[in-house]
Write an enzyme that holds these catalytic residues in place. Structure first.
Site, PDB file in Angstrom:
ATOM      1  CD  GLU A   1      -2.870  -1.178   2.394  1.00 11.21           C
ATOM      2  OE1 GLU A   1      -4.080  -1.361   2.198  1.00 11.21           O
ATOM      3  OE2 GLU A   1      -2.382  -1.026   3.533  1.00 11.21           O
TER       4      GLU A   1
ATOM      5  CD  GLU B 259      -4.742  -5.809   2.380  1.00 16.89           C
ATOM      6  OE1 GLU B 259      -5.555  -5.023   2.938  1.00 16.89           O
ATOM      7  OE2 GLU B 259      -3.529  -5.830   2.642  1.00 16.89           O
TER       8      GLU B 259
END
Length: 604
Positions: free
Chosen positions: A161, A235
């Protein structure tokens, strides 16, 4: 033997070994599950219809001190990957070095913070040098387990991320090259939320998206950003994490299934984060801070398809039914539910005050100015990693004690070792009554968990991070005690003279009881009439307890018990009860909040 063909992303769908392949993955972190339960959890993942295991790799556990590497027992990553292979699962590894994961400092070791100039997640030389040393140990363990070498590892993630952080446009290229130069030859990918996608990519690396709802057009945005490439939700958030003092988070099972069905019908690959959350044992929980510091609970249940203790949920069964229609072969029967039991309540028999326990502390130091945890000379001069630090100094008058917001994160304040108040981010001043003569001022400072996500990552030194003042004058001449409460410390307490319960204890204190077990079985430690502290069983730190909730009990794995006598020690800050309860089922949560009905921004 010819080299196997790995995972390829050269068209709108993945291929593996030359044939079309859809990633149906689930995240289970080996470091959050007792090793004795790894097989059970992975079998449950496979029986649900998933074909791929994903896991982060926590740098701070594998290199707790500079140059000291741990890859055995609960941290045997190679054994975990081989077990997945044995069970017929593919593996996607997420080696970081930053992993987020609601884990202390996002998995980065706290000794990095000894460098005052440290710039985490950048190409700052102090950071990259440490990464290179760590990757020199880690990556050679992974290389032979790649699919092209006959192993199950089909892909690795480059950092994590980074688009939400994006402080150095050379950093992702550095991590990519750090993997490739050490022999990684499988598919590389990144993962980001929608906003992070624009800054989170790197040339030659597949981008994946993280999401929970489809209403924001994230998948469409990814397809436009990366045409003619397979779509992967790296995710898919099956639930959400909890923070102390707030409601328990849940995510509606039917809404999850509806979203997953739509993703699958659109040909998207998916990884469930989490499939099984497990537990942030010890002091390893993280925290978030977007203006307000909020530490996370030790439980990482996540409202995932498997509970913290590995039980099936409605979510699991609905998901299995759905995935059965996307599998070409019948699914395995789910393993039977593991046994668990409620043992007889443990009677607290003895206690010892924190003050008496100080003689067992390994690291104490005197200095003119208070030192933050990371700069204390503990752990081979790698600093204090976690836990509590006691700061004591002498004062000769009363007045206003002002922390100047230098307490990280919470401090019990004592005068001559009698509690007079609590200082934290909100409460930064205490009035000390005037007196004559010398008195000892003490601050027991708790590191409640380092931030794991967001801009606060750069400011995570703990303990006293600057001066505190009395009547605007900085206090000096401190004695500091490191209280990491490792198993060796808990065991050393046994050599001291414990006091039989009966006399009113002086808090904080350690309380002891004996649990007699015939056959070790999973259970939950429940402390309904206690206040705040830490629970240890046979020296192992289960995690924190705090009456503010939402966590109501601590998961105690059966493999950590032994037949016969087991010792339970509870460090309690304020109020102890006469008994420690051991429950078969997790107590009902109080207030809950359904994240499916909350804007994402409000969850952070």
């Amino acid at each position: 033997m010819s080299e196997r063909e790995g995972l390829s992303a050269n068209s709108t769908h993945f291929t593996l070994e030359g044939v079309p392949f859809r990633i149906l993955g689930g995240s289970i972190h080996y470091f959050r599950v007792p090793r004795a339960h790894w097989r059970d959890r992975l079998l449950k993942l496979k029986a649900c219809g998933l074909n791929t295991l994903t896991t982060y790799v926590p740098w701070n556990l594998h290199e707790p001190e500079r140059g000291v590497y741990l890859f055995h027992e609960e941290l045997d990553l190679e054994a975990y990957i081989r077990l997945a292979d044995e069970l017929g699962l593919w593996v996607i590894l997420r080696p970081g070095p930053y992993i987020c994961a609601e884990w202390d400092l996002g998995g980065l070791p706290s000794w990095l913070l000894q460098d005052k100039q440290m710039k985490l997640r950048t190409t700052y030389s102090g950071f990259t040098t440490a990464i290179n040393s760590y990757f020199d140990e880690l990556i050679p363990k992974i290389v032979p387990l790649q699919v092209k070498r006959g192993g199950p590892v089909i892909a690795l993630q480059v950092e994590n991320e980074y688009g939400s952080y994006a402080k150095d446009d050379q950093y992702l290229s550095f991590i990519k090259e750090a993997l490739l130069s050490r022999g990684i030859s499988e598919l590389l990918l990144t993962s980001d939320n929608r906003e992070g996608l624009k800054c989170g990519g790197v040339d030659g690396v597949l981008q994946a998206v993280n999401l929970q709802k489809l209403s924001y057009g994230d998948v469409k945005h990814l397809a436009e950003l990366q045409p003619q490439k397979p779509l992967l939700v790296m995710e898919y958030w099956s639930g959400w994490f909890d923070v102390w003092g707030e409601p328990h988070h849940v995510f509606d099972a039917q809404e999850m299934i509806s979203t997953v069905r739509e993703l699958l019908d659109r040909g998207v690959s998916i990884n469930f984060y989490m499939f099984h959350g497990g537990t942030s044992f010890g002091f390893m929980n993280g925290a978030i801070d977007f203006g307000t510091y909020r530490p996370q609970t030790s439980s990482y249940d996540y409202d995932a398809p498997l509970t913290e203790s590995g039980d099936y949920t409605v979510k699991y069964h609905l998901l299995r039914n759905l995935l059965s229609t996307y599998n070409n072969e019948p699914l395995l029967d789910p393993p039977s539910v593991q046994s668990r039991r409620a043992y007889e309540p443990v009677v607290v028999t003895h206690y010892i005050s924190l003050w008496q326990s100080l003689q067992c502390v390994e690291t104490r130091i005197r200095a003119d100015d208070p030192l933050n945890m990371e700069n204390l000379p503990a752990n081979g001069n790698n600093g204090q990693l976690y836990g509590y630090t006691l700061y004591e100094t002498d004062i000769y008058t009363g007045g206003e004690l002002n922390s100047r917001n230098h307490i990280r994160d919470r401090a019990l304040v004592f005068l001559d070792r009698e509690l007079i108040g609590v200082l934290d981010y909100r409460n930064q001043k205490i009035r000390i009554s005037h007196h004559k003569g010398e008195m000892t001022l003490g601050l027991l400072v708790e590191n409640c968990g380092r931030v794991n996500y967001g801009p606060g990552l750069d400011n995570q030194r703990k303990g006293l991070v600057g001066d505190i003042t009395l009547n605007d004058v900085p206090l000096k001449q401190f004695t500091m005690y490191c209280l990491e409460m490792k198993p060796s410390y808990i065991n050393r307490l046994e050599s001291l003279k414990w006091v039989a319960v009966g006399k009113k204890p002086s808090y904080p204190a350690f309380f002891r009881g004996r649990l007699v077990v015939d056959e070790p079985t999973d259970t939950f430690v429940n402390l309904p009439n206690w206040s705040k502290g830490v629970v240890f069983v046979n020296g192992r730190n289960l995690g924190r307890h705090w009456s503010v909730g939402p966590q109501k009990a601590l998961y105690l794995p059966g493999p950590w018990l032994r037949s016969g006598d087991n010792q339970i020690v509870v460090f309690e800050e304020f109020k102890a009860d006469e008994t420690i309860h051991l429950a078969e089922k997790y107590p009902e949560y109080g207030k809950i909040i359904d994240v499916s009905r909350q804007p994402f921004c409000t969850l952070m």
